[in-house]
Structure formats: structure tokens, C-alpha cells
Design a protein around this motif. Sequence first.
Motif, mmCIF file in Angstrom:
data_model
loop_
_atom_site.group_PDB
_atom_site.id
_atom_site.type_symbol
_atom_site.label_atom_id
_atom_site.label_comp_id
_atom_site.label_asym_id
_atom_site.label_seq_id
_atom_site.Cartn_x
_atom_site.Cartn_y
_atom_site.Cartn_z
ATOM 1 N N ILE A 143 27.164 -56.163 -31.312
ATOM 2 C CA ILE A 143 26.591 -57.505 -31.433
ATOM 3 C C ILE A 143 25.095 -57.512 -31.151
ATOM 4 O O ILE A 143 24.377 -58.353 -31.683
ATOM 5 C CB ILE A 143 27.347 -58.573 -30.609
ATOM 6 N N THR A 144 24.635 -56.566 -30.358
ATOM 7 C CA THR A 144 23.190 -56.418 -30.162
ATOM 8 C C THR A 144 22.539 -55.986 -31.464
ATOM 9 O O THR A 144 21.500 -56.528 -31.856
ATOM 10 C CB THR A 144 22.898 -55.399 -29.049
ATOM 11 N N SER A 145 23.174 -55.044 -32.150
ATOM 12 C CA SER A 145 22.605 -54.562 -33.418
ATOM 13 C C SER A 145 22.659 -55.626 -34.513
ATOM 14 O O SER A 145 21.877 -55.573 -35.452
ATOM 15 C CB SER A 145 23.312 -53.286 -33.882
ATOM 16 N N TYR A 146 23.562 -56.593 -34.385
ATOM 17 C CA TYR A 146 23.630 -57.682 -35.374
ATOM 18 C C TYR A 146 22.540 -58.730 -35.129
ATOM 19 O O TYR A 146 22.349 -59.622 -35.943
ATOM 20 C CB TYR A 146 24.975 -58.410 -35.330
ATOM 21 N N GLY A 147 21.875 -58.627 -33.978
ATOM 22 C CA GLY A 147 20.814 -59.575 -33.659
ATOM 23 C C GLY A 147 21.282 -60.795 -32.886
ATOM 24 O O GLY A 147 20.570 -61.794 -32.813
ATOM 25 N N VAL A 148 22.466 -60.727 -32.298
ATOM 26 C CA VAL A 148 22.976 -61.860 -31.517
ATOM 27 C C VAL A 148 22.300 -61.832 -30.146
ATOM 28 O O VAL A 148 22.429 -60.848 -29.407
ATOM 29 C CB VAL A 148 24.513 -61.782 -31.358
ATOM 30 N N PRO A 149 21.582 -62.892 -29.779
ATOM 31 C CA PRO A 149 20.884 -62.910 -28.492
ATOM 32 C C PRO A 149 21.858 -62.830 -27.311
ATOM 33 O O PRO A 149 22.933 -63.437 -27.342
ATOM 34 C CB PRO A 149 20.163 -64.260 -28.484
ATOM 35 N N GLU A 150 21.461 -62.108 -26.299
ATOM 36 C CA GLU A 150 22.306 -61.940 -25.107
ATOM 37 C C GLU A 150 22.627 -63.277 -24.445
ATOM 38 O O GLU A 150 23.707 -63.448 -23.870
ATOM 39 C CB GLU A 150 21.629 -61.003 -24.120
ATOM 40 N N THR A 195 27.672 -63.134 -39.858
ATOM 41 C CA THR A 195 26.693 -62.459 -39.002
ATOM 42 C C THR A 195 26.681 -60.952 -39.246
ATOM 43 O O THR A 195 25.620 -60.337 -39.368
ATOM 44 C CB THR A 195 26.991 -62.750 -37.515
ATOM 45 N N VAL A 196 27.858 -60.360 -39.332
ATOM 46 C CA VAL A 196 27.957 -58.918 -39.576
ATOM 47 C C VAL A 196 27.417 -58.582 -40.966
ATOM 48 O O VAL A 196 26.680 -57.596 -41.136
ATOM 49 C CB VAL A 196 29.415 -58.438 -39.412
ATOM 50 N N ALA A 197 27.735 -59.403 -41.949
ATOM 51 C CA ALA A 197 27.246 -59.158 -43.315
ATOM 52 C C ALA A 197 25.722 -59.290 -43.385
ATOM 53 O O ALA A 197 25.062 -58.486 -44.042
ATOM 54 C CB ALA A 197 27.912 -60.119 -44.293
ATOM 55 N N ARG A 198 25.180 -60.296 -42.697
ATOM 56 C CA ARG A 198 23.721 -60.471 -42.705
ATOM 57 C C ARG A 198 23.016 -59.308 -42.044
ATOM 58 O O ARG A 198 21.885 -58.978 -42.395
ATOM 59 C CB ARG A 198 23.333 -61.776 -42.024
ATOM 60 N N ALA A 199 23.691 -58.668 -41.087
ATOM 61 C CA ALA A 199 23.115 -57.500 -40.419
ATOM 62 C C ALA A 199 23.313 -56.235 -41.257
ATOM 63 O O ALA A 199 22.854 -55.166 -40.869
ATOM 64 C CB ALA A 199 23.754 -57.317 -39.053
ATOM 65 N N ARG A 200 23.972 -56.394 -42.387
ATOM 66 C CA ARG A 200 24.261 -55.286 -43.317
ATOM 67 C C ARG A 200 25.068 -54.171 -42.654
ATOM 68 O O ARG A 200 24.917 -53.007 -42.981
ATOM 69 C CB ARG A 200 22.980 -54.745 -43.930
ATOM 70 N N HIS A 260 31.525 -52.697 -40.486
ATOM 71 C CA HIS A 260 32.073 -53.438 -39.348
ATOM 72 C C HIS A 260 32.693 -54.764 -39.761
ATOM 73 O O HIS A 260 33.210 -55.477 -38.908
ATOM 74 C CB HIS A 260 30.980 -53.717 -38.313
ATOM 75 N N LEU A 261 32.659 -55.107 -41.036
ATOM 76 C CA LEU A 261 33.212 -56.390 -41.483
ATOM 77 C C LEU A 261 34.697 -56.526 -41.160
ATOM 78 O O LEU A 261 35.196 -57.626 -40.963
ATOM 79 C CB LEU A 261 32.998 -56.584 -42.986
ATOM 80 N N VAL A 262 35.379 -55.422 -41.106
ATOM 81 C CA VAL A 262 36.817 -55.464 -40.853
ATOM 82 C C VAL A 262 37.138 -56.015 -39.459
ATOM 83 O O VAL A 262 38.183 -56.643 -39.271
ATOM 84 C CB VAL A 262 37.448 -54.069 -41.060
ATOM 85 N N PHE A 263 36.259 -55.829 -38.488
ATOM 86 C CA PHE A 263 36.574 -56.219 -37.112
ATOM 87 C C PHE A 263 36.750 -57.727 -36.932
ATOM 88 O O PHE A 263 37.757 -58.149 -36.353
ATOM 89 C CB PHE A 263 35.575 -55.617 -36.135
#
Length: 113
Positions: free
Chosen positions: A34-41, A85-90, A94-97
Motif C-alpha cells: 500500500i505504500t508503493s500504491y501511494g496510499v498515505p500512512e 488504487t492498485v490499477a492506478r499504481a500499475r 497485485h490486482l488479484v488481492f
Amino acid sequence: MSTAYVIVTLFAAAFVAFSAVSVFTRAKWVVEPITSYGVPEAWWPWLGAAKAAGAAGLVVGLFWPPIGIAAAIGLVLYFLGAVVTVARARSYGHLVFPVIYLAPVVASLALLS
């Protein structure tokens, strides 16, 4: 209320609750992606709380169906947002999760209908 609905709903609630606990405890296998997806802590506690509330709502819905319906709809929207969110992070691998968490919630909602 069918036995299948009860079993699927309890499974979905347990699965989503596990996901909430994983966020609250900052499990490495959750935090790194989630950090790599850009989700703020700063959002993590709110995301965990949303999952926990949804899991609790699914269980309460076994006794009061409108709450279960609302919880399931909220969780469907939550996990669809996670897919986006996962798709936007390319991070397509990980889309399956989020879909794995989404599926039992959708099944629960479908069995209630």
C-alpha cells in the motif's frame, strides 16, 4: 436465511476482519504494497476501521439484514476502490488481492437477495 448465506457471510466477515487487523498491526506484507500504491500512512487507521466496521456489519446483518446489506455494499465499494488504487499504481500483478477480498462479500450479498 439459508445455511450457505450464513457460512459465506461469516467467512467474508472473518476474512475482512483479518485484513483490518493486518492493517492495524502494520503487517509487512500489507504495508509495503500500500505504500508503493501511494496510499498515505495517515489513511491506514481509517482504512482498517472501515474494514473492521464492514466485517462487524456483516455479522450484525445475520440478525438485522438491512445492516448486512449496507455493510456489504460499503465493502464492495471499498474493495472496488482498492482495485482502482492498485490499477492506478500499475501494480497489475497485485490486482488479484483486493478481488480475493471482494469475492466473498459479493457472494454474501448475492445469497441474501
